[in-house]
Design an enzyme around this catalytic site. Structure first.
Site, PDB file in Angstrom:
ATOM      1  N   TYR A 107      38.355  27.520  50.911  1.00  0.00           N
ATOM      2  CA  TYR A 107      39.530  27.380  50.034  1.00  0.00           C
ATOM      3  C   TYR A 107      40.570  26.466  50.698  1.00  0.00           C
ATOM      4  O   TYR A 107      40.869  26.620  51.890  1.00  0.00           O
ATOM      5  CB  TYR A 107      40.124  28.767  49.758  1.00  0.00           C
ATOM      6  CG  TYR A 107      41.378  28.727  48.927  1.00  0.00           C
ATOM      7  CD1 TYR A 107      41.315  28.449  47.567  1.00  0.00           C
ATOM      8  CD2 TYR A 107      42.629  28.922  49.507  1.00  0.00           C
ATOM      9  CE1 TYR A 107      42.470  28.390  46.801  1.00  0.00           C
ATOM     10  CE2 TYR A 107      43.787  28.865  48.744  1.00  0.00           C
ATOM     11  CZ  TYR A 107      43.705  28.596  47.398  1.00  0.00           C
ATOM     12  OH  TYR A 107      44.842  28.528  46.649  1.00  0.00           O
TER      13      TYR A 107
ATOM     14  N   LYS B  14      43.628  36.739  41.524  1.00  0.00           N
ATOM     15  CA  LYS B  14      42.507  36.337  40.671  1.00  0.00           C
ATOM     16  C   LYS B  14      41.909  37.576  39.982  1.00  0.00           C
ATOM     17  O   LYS B  14      42.587  38.191  39.194  1.00  0.00           O
ATOM     18  CB  LYS B  14      41.491  35.557  41.505  1.00  0.00           C
ATOM     19  CG  LYS B  14      42.134  34.538  42.486  1.00  0.00           C
ATOM     20  CD  LYS B  14      42.852  33.390  41.797  1.00  0.00           C
ATOM     21  CE  LYS B  14      43.739  32.573  42.743  1.00  0.00           C
ATOM     22  NZ  LYS B  14      43.106  32.067  43.947  1.00  0.00           N
TER      23      LYS B  14
HETATM   24  C1  LIG Z   1      43.550  31.545  45.272  1.00  0.00           C
HETATM   25  C2  LIG Z   1      42.703  31.742  46.453  1.00  0.00           C
HETATM   26  C3  LIG Z   1      43.256  32.012  47.726  1.00  0.00           C
HETATM   27  C4  LIG Z   1      44.752  32.027  47.968  1.00  0.00           C
HETATM   28  O1  LIG Z   1      45.367  33.094  47.311  1.00  0.00           O
HETATM   29  P1  LIG Z   1      46.889  33.038  46.774  1.00  0.00           P
HETATM   30  O2  LIG Z   1      47.058  34.395  46.164  1.00  0.00           O
HETATM   31  O3  LIG Z   1      46.986  31.915  45.787  1.00  0.00           O
HETATM   32  O4  LIG Z   1      47.766  32.809  47.956  1.00  0.00           O
HETATM   33  C5  LIG Z   1      42.391  32.235  48.784  1.00  0.00           C
HETATM   34  N1  LIG Z   1      41.046  32.168  48.609  1.00  0.00           N
HETATM   35  C6  LIG Z   1      40.482  31.893  47.431  1.00  0.00           C
HETATM   36  C7  LIG Z   1      39.000  31.824  47.313  1.00  0.00           C
HETATM   37  C8  LIG Z   1      41.284  31.676  46.304  1.00  0.00           C
HETATM   38  O5  LIG Z   1      40.716  31.374  45.128  1.00  0.00           O
END
Ligand SMILES: *Cc1c(COP(=O)(O)O)cnc(C)c1O
Length: 392
Positions: free
Chosen positions: A104, A202
């Site tokens: 990421y 997510k």
């Molecule tokens: C979005 C995401 C992150 C970061 O998370 P945030 O809540 O946006 O700080 C880390 N790893 C993955 C795989 C992501 O999709």
């Protein structure tokens, strides 16, 4: 409302960390109090003292995540990125870490622009299993992986990686970012990971209205170290966000199951639409290069809600397609009830030089879909009309 050891996922999702309070509230109230009364100096009335250190809504959510990830402990943070920061902050000066080339973007940024300033150096590889023995140094403390990867959805055999690392040095920690699958599809702690992390923004919250992160683990000493940093750094989620994320979590299994079923139908359709589509990346397809790992590593071999595909017609077709959908909203992020799409080369992965981007499969014509829980017939219709618009 006591849960027991035999309870299965859906039961735990609904009941873990959920308590009936003294009023009999079936859903726990949001506890906004920043501080908690004491009966005598240093004698709190209950289990809480000050809300940064811990508070009822955050603790409920942390307990629920621990249960769903089959871990002993959970810790929640203000974002997925804050979760990453705390884990990397826990490494001593002069530590070495290993990660994957297509980790990421925010994690890559933290490794290369922040963790390095306190003396943590990181090597990235596109061939982890093969390179591990060469990359491990005496000061290697941590290996950080993601499966499936973003946006090309390559799958890594967690158990094999864990066994390989531990055979070299059993003290090296394996961290798995499980954001793309959620605890419903995979539980890395049961496959040999030491820490599992999520951007709860997510799938876990699942309604695109909370930014939050969470981790789960089994080791008590490591838990206490990270809990100390959670309090010392203070990058914590609010009680309201913790409550919302916990509410979202209760339907995780329903949402991820539906998204996976719909995504398989959409990926199959795209794979068969050879006049408009060059290639499809979806872990649930038999044609996926690591489908054998998917079958043993994911619940019921489900592929999750994320798909990426290369559209014929280059960057122009990708742009036309992604501005022609009716139901898929053109936006970054993923894992919500609503379907989203994006063009990684100019959006989430726009900062990566073209050459290294294309080396990991992120071409200008790649489109990423986050499949939501709408009726799949409507989603398919939307994709068909947008493909037609893009090829017109
Ligand atoms: C979005 C995401 C992150 C970061 O998370 P945030 O809540 O946006 O700080 C880390 N790893 C993955 C795989 C992501 O999709």
């Amino acid at each position: 409302m006591a849960i027991n050891n035999n309870d299965q996922f859906a039961t735990l999702a609904v009941h873990a960390g959920s308590h009936v309070d003294s009023h009999g509230s079936v859903i726990e109230p949001i506890s906004l109090s920043t501080t908690f009364a004491q009966s005598a100096p240093a004698k709190p009335l209950g289990e809480y003292e000050y809300s940064r250190s811990s508070n009822p809504n955050r603790k409920n959510f942390e307990d629920a995540i621990a249960a769903l990830e089959k871990g002993k402990y959970g810790l929640a943070f203000a974002s997925g990125s804050a979760t990453t920061a705390i884990i990397l902050q826990s490494l001593p000066q002069g530590s070495h870490a290993i990660s994957i080339g297509d980790v990421y973007g925010g994690t890559h940024r933290y490794f290369t622009k922040v963790a390095n300033t306190h003396g943590v150096e990181t090597d990235f590889t596109n061939n982890l299993l093969e390179d591990l023995p060469k990359l491990v140094k005496p000061q290697t403390k941590l290996v950080w992986i993601e499966t499936p990867t973003n946006p090309t959805l390559q799958v890594t055999d967690i158990k094999l990686v864990s066994e390989t690392i531990k055979s070299i040095n059993k003290d090296i920690l394996l961290v798995v970012d499980n954001t793309f699958l959620s605890p419903y599809l995979s539980n890395p702690l049961t496959l040999g990971a030491d820490i599992v992390v999520h951007s709860a923004t997510k799938y876990i919250n699942g309604h695109s209205d909370v930014v939050m992160g969470v981790l789960a683990l089994n080791d008590k000493v490591l838990f206490e170290k990270l809990q100390f940093l959670q309090n010392a750094v203070g990058a914590i989620p609010s009680p309201f966000d913790s409550w919302l994320a916990h509410r979202g979590l209760k339907t995780l299994h329903l949402r991820v199951k539906q998204a996976s079923e719909s995504a398989l139908k959409i990926a199959t359709f795209l794979e068969n639409t050879t006049d408009k589509v060059i290639a499809v990346n979806y872990p649930g397809l038999k044609s996926h290069p690591q489908n054998a790992v998917v079958q043993k590593q994911h619940r019921n071999g489900l592929g999750g809600g994320m798909i990426s595909f290369r559209i014929k017609g280059g960057a122009e077709a990708a742009a036309k397609f992604s501005s022609s959908t009716r139901l898929f909203t053109l936006a970054e992020s993923l894992g919500g009830i609503e379907s989203l799409l994006e063009v990684p080369a100019v959006m989430t992965h726009g900062g990566i030089p073209k050459e290294s981007r294309e080396a990991s499969g992120v071409y200008d014509d790649l489109v990423r879909l986050s499949v939501g829980i709408e009726d799949v017939e409507d989603l398919l219709e939307d994709i068909k009309q947008a493909l037609n618009a893009a090829s017109a």
